[in-house]
Design a protein around this motif. Structure first.
Motif, short mmCIF file in Angstrom:
data_model
loop_
_atom_site.label_atom_id
_atom_site.label_comp_id
_atom_site.label_asym_id
_atom_site.label_seq_id
_atom_site.Cartn_x
_atom_site.Cartn_y
_atom_site.Cartn_z
N ASP A 86 0.82 -1.21 0.00
CA ASP A 86 0.00 0.00 0.00
C ASP A 86 0.86 1.26 0.00
O ASP A 86 0.36 2.34 -0.31
CB ASP A 86 -0.93 0.02 1.21
CG ASP A 86 -1.92 -1.13 1.22
OD1 ASP A 86 -2.34 -1.57 0.12
OD2 ASP A 86 -2.27 -1.61 2.32
N ALA A 115 1.45 3.55 -7.26
CA ALA A 115 0.32 2.79 -7.81
C ALA A 115 0.73 1.83 -8.91
O ALA A 115 0.29 0.67 -8.94
CB ALA A 115 -0.76 3.75 -8.31
N LYS A 116 1.57 2.27 -9.81
CA LYS A 116 1.99 1.42 -10.93
C LYS A 116 2.77 0.21 -10.45
O LYS A 116 2.57 -0.91 -10.92
CB LYS A 116 2.84 2.25 -11.89
CG LYS A 116 2.73 1.87 -13.33
CD LYS A 116 3.55 2.83 -14.18
CE LYS A 116 2.73 3.16 -15.42
NZ LYS A 116 3.47 3.99 -16.34
N ARG A 119 2.68 -1.10 -7.40
CA ARG A 119 1.76 -1.95 -6.62
C ARG A 119 0.92 -2.81 -7.55
O ARG A 119 0.76 -4.02 -7.33
CB ARG A 119 0.86 -1.07 -5.75
CG ARG A 119 -0.10 -1.86 -4.87
CD ARG A 119 -0.94 -0.89 -4.02
NE ARG A 119 -1.72 -1.60 -3.04
CZ ARG A 119 -2.91 -2.15 -3.27
NH1 ARG A 119 -3.46 -2.07 -4.46
NH2 ARG A 119 -3.55 -2.78 -2.30
N LYS A 120 0.39 -2.23 -8.60
CA LYS A 120 -0.44 -2.97 -9.56
C LYS A 120 0.37 -4.09 -10.22
O LYS A 120 -0.12 -5.21 -10.35
CB LYS A 120 -0.99 -2.00 -10.61
CG LYS A 120 -1.98 -2.64 -11.55
CD LYS A 120 -2.57 -1.60 -12.49
CE LYS A 120 -3.57 -2.27 -13.42
NZ LYS A 120 -4.19 -1.31 -14.34
N ALA A 121 1.61 -3.81 -10.60
CA ALA A 121 2.47 -4.82 -11.22
C ALA A 121 2.77 -5.95 -10.24
O ALA A 121 2.76 -7.13 -10.61
CB ALA A 121 3.76 -4.18 -11.74
N LEU A 131 0.95 -6.91 -7.62
CA LEU A 131 -0.26 -7.70 -7.41
C LEU A 131 -0.56 -8.59 -8.62
O LEU A 131 -1.01 -9.73 -8.45
CB LEU A 131 -1.45 -6.80 -7.08
CG LEU A 131 -1.42 -6.22 -5.68
CD1 LEU A 131 -2.52 -5.17 -5.51
CD2 LEU A 131 -1.54 -7.29 -4.62
N ALA A 132 -0.30 -8.09 -9.82
CA ALA A 132 -0.50 -8.90 -11.02
C ALA A 132 0.46 -10.10 -11.01
O ALA A 132 0.05 -11.23 -11.34
CB ALA A 132 -0.29 -8.05 -12.28
N GLU A 162 -0.87 -12.60 -8.44
CA GLU A 162 -2.02 -13.34 -8.99
C GLU A 162 -1.56 -14.38 -10.01
O GLU A 162 -2.06 -15.50 -10.03
CB GLU A 162 -3.03 -12.38 -9.64
CG GLU A 162 -3.74 -11.48 -8.65
CD GLU A 162 -4.67 -12.23 -7.71
OE1 GLU A 162 -5.22 -13.29 -8.10
OE2 GLU A 162 -4.85 -11.76 -6.57
#
Length: 184
Positions: A160, A164-165, A167-169, A171-172, A175
């Motif tokens: 957190d 943002a970019k 963090r998104k990468a 989390l991807a 997953e």
């Protein structure tokens, strides 16, 4: 450890992963310093050691209480071991703060790491498992551990704090790793 996940000093509990609601909300203040708390702390140490971590917050095993345990080296590489109940984190003032940029990971986001600057010094105030007041000073990795675990108790994961970019990468990638580990 036996087949039930018990060690001589506690039961290994499953780690909660990113997305579990218990990780994303502030934890409750501990009000009872009793046998139940002592058992929780033993289970937290057992769970942390089983997962090969250096710190563990209670919400990482599904208990929304303000408690964390640690077994982590300081800047001199001396291992410090302890428990902090109802911690309050104290960081150096902005003018006195030295940031250390270090790759950080988390048992609740397994397999992922990211560079995250944090102050290299932290003081934690709180209580031990009996309710006695404690203050512990942390340097190096121990300071990072105090900050990371206190964040957990506030419902914040290290991811957190990432841009943002990034963090998104991350989390991807997390997953994707989950999908590749799941049998078809």
């Amino acid at each position: 450890m036996d087949e039930l996940g018990q060690t001589a000093e506690g039961t290994v509990r499953p780690i909660c992963f990113v997305g579990d609601p218990v990780l994303h909300r502030p934890c409750e203040t501990v009000t009872a310093f009793d046998d139940e708390l002592a058992t929780l702390v033993q289970d937290m140490f057992a769970s942390m050691y089983a997962a090969r971590g250096v710190g563990l917050a209670a919400n990482q095993i599904g208990v929304a209480l303000r408690v964390f345990v640690y077994d982590c080296p300081d800047e001199t590489e001396e291992h410090q071991v302890g428990v902090v109940v109802n911690p309050t984190l104290q960081l150096p003032g902005i003018g006195d703060r030295r940031l250390e940029d270090y790759e950080e990971g988390c048992l609740s986001v397994p397999g992922q790491r990211a560079s995250l600057p944090r102050p290299d010094h932290a003081v934690i105030h709180g209580f031990d498992v009996t309710g006695a007041p404690i203050t512990v000073e942390g340097t190096g990795l121990l300071a990072r551990c105090f900050q990371h675990e206190t964040d957990h108790l506030e419902g914040t994961l290290y991811i957190d704090r990432l841009p943002a970019k990034r963090r998104k990468a991350l989390l991807a990638a997390y997953e994707e790793e989950l999908r590749s580990d799941t049998p078809a």
